[in-house]
Motif scaffolding. Structure first.
Motif: not given
Ligand SMILES: [Zn+2]
Length: 369
Positions: A40-42, A54-56, A115-118
């Motif tokens: 996810g993201h980026g 960073h989650e990304a 795939i993400h982190a919360n």
């Molecule tokens: Zn996310």
């Protein structure tokens, strides 16, 4: 009015859904299986940021590791990532997510894993969860909000046209009725596997229409591997060890997913058969009876092969009984002359299927009397 429209749509859609399921059961085992991993993201959107983390970046590392592990665990699988560096498809977030799904569709993805982190506003909430699209009530309520985004992202759909708005709903309805049970099983398997690593299992969730999942043509699940706002979760999911282990959990679930697809196509290897024979046998029940009691293990919206992996130790030993309602396919074990006899095996069944319970059957149907 809304209920009437939904009822009308459901009745109109039934023939299409039935056809889609027939098509879904024809699995072409000669075609290469494809999985797409979507970190996810980026780019302009780092996702959640805690300090310098960073989650990304976390989810990109995990995704790359999933692909590395799959190269060994299932070399015959084609694995793609939606991004390989800190980049995005589009400056607009909705378009960006949609393009990730379209990338997956262009590769013919059988399964796409977001795939993400919360993150949340407190530091105590922790654990992993996985999201599937579902036709539950909350999704219907959010249909309006989601439909607004179609109009915003340059798609031809017009929010002011009720027919068009309904088309968006039909799209989800058709696809998810077919894909939801297997998406759910995969999502559950991911959570269970990650839970074994020590993270809390928050389970499978639905009720949000994630853009990336919405536009997928194949199966798709979005995993939140842990909470970045919880210090313990963050320390683990951002560590090299944690990323590697979570990737192991996800890649194992992916292997199970594709093994079960192969089982559906009849392409069951000798090894798999040997394994299933050596699995612990559930306790024996009485000879098959015309009527009596049985243990209902799970129910589904459509027919599932009784050799499917999701039956675990009961694989090949379940039988299908019919009921009414949306989850009308009931997968049961055993036939017993009395409720008491069935209950003796129920505790064992509950170790595998915690919601199992004893039901009465007659012929091929579940009966309430
Ligand atoms: Zn996310």
């Amino acid at each position: 009015m809304r209920n009437l429209i939904i009822a009308l749509l459901v009745s109109l859609m039934l023939p299409v859904v039935a056809n889609a399921q027939q098509a879904g059961n024809v699995v072409d085992s000669s075609r290469k299986r494809v999985v797409v991993l979507d970190p996810g993201h980026g780019g302009p959107r780092p996702g959640k940021v805690v300090g310098k983390v960073h989650e990304a970046d976390i989810v990109l590392d995990i995704s790359k590791e999933v692909r590395r592990q799959l190269a060994t665990k299932m070399p015959e699988l084609d694995v793609y990532l939606t991004r390989h560096c800190d980049s995005a498809y589009n400056a607009d977030q909705t378009k960006d997510n949609r393009m990730r799904a379209e990338f997956a569709n262009s590769k013919g993805a059988d399964l796409t894993v977001g795939i993400h982190a919360n993150a949340i506003g407190n530091t105590t909430t922790n654990g992993c969860e996985a999201w599937v699209l579902s036709l539950d009530e909350s999704l219907m309520k959010q249909n309006n909000a989601r439909a607004n985004l179609f109009a915003d992202d340059g798609d031809a759909l017009d929010i002011n046209d009720l027919d068009t708005k309904s088309m968006g709903f039909i799209k989800v309805l058709t696809r998810q009725l077919d894909n939801e049970p297997r998406n759910r099983m995969f999502a559950q398997q991911c959570c269970d596997n990650i839970n074994k690593l020590g993270l809390k299992n928050l389970g499978v969730k639905s009720g949000k229409i994630w853009t990336m999942l919405y536009y997928l043509e194949g199966h798709g699940v979005l995993i939140e591997v842990g909470y970045m706002t919880n210090a313990k979760d963050l320390a683990y999911i951002s560590s090299e060890k944690g990323k590697k282990e979570i990737a192991g959990a996800i890649s194992d679930a992916i292997v199970s997913f594709f093994e079960s697809l192969d089982a559906l196509s009849g392409d069951v290897s000798a090894t798999t058969e040997e394994q299933s024979v050596s699995e612990a046998q559930p306790a024996a029940s009485d000879e098959a009876l015309e009527e009596g009691y049985t243990i209902q293990l799970i129910s589904a919206t459509h027919e599932v092969d009784t050799n499917d992996y999701q039956f675990k130790g009961y694989k090949g030993r379940v039988r299908l009984l019919m009921s009414t309602g949306r989850y009308k396919y009931k997968y049961c074990y055993g036939s017993y002359a009395s409720r008491e006899a069935a209950k003796r095996d129920l505790e064992e069944a509950k170790k595998t299927f915690k919601d199992a319970y004893v039901v009465r059957f007659k012929g091929g149907n579940i009966v309430t009397q």
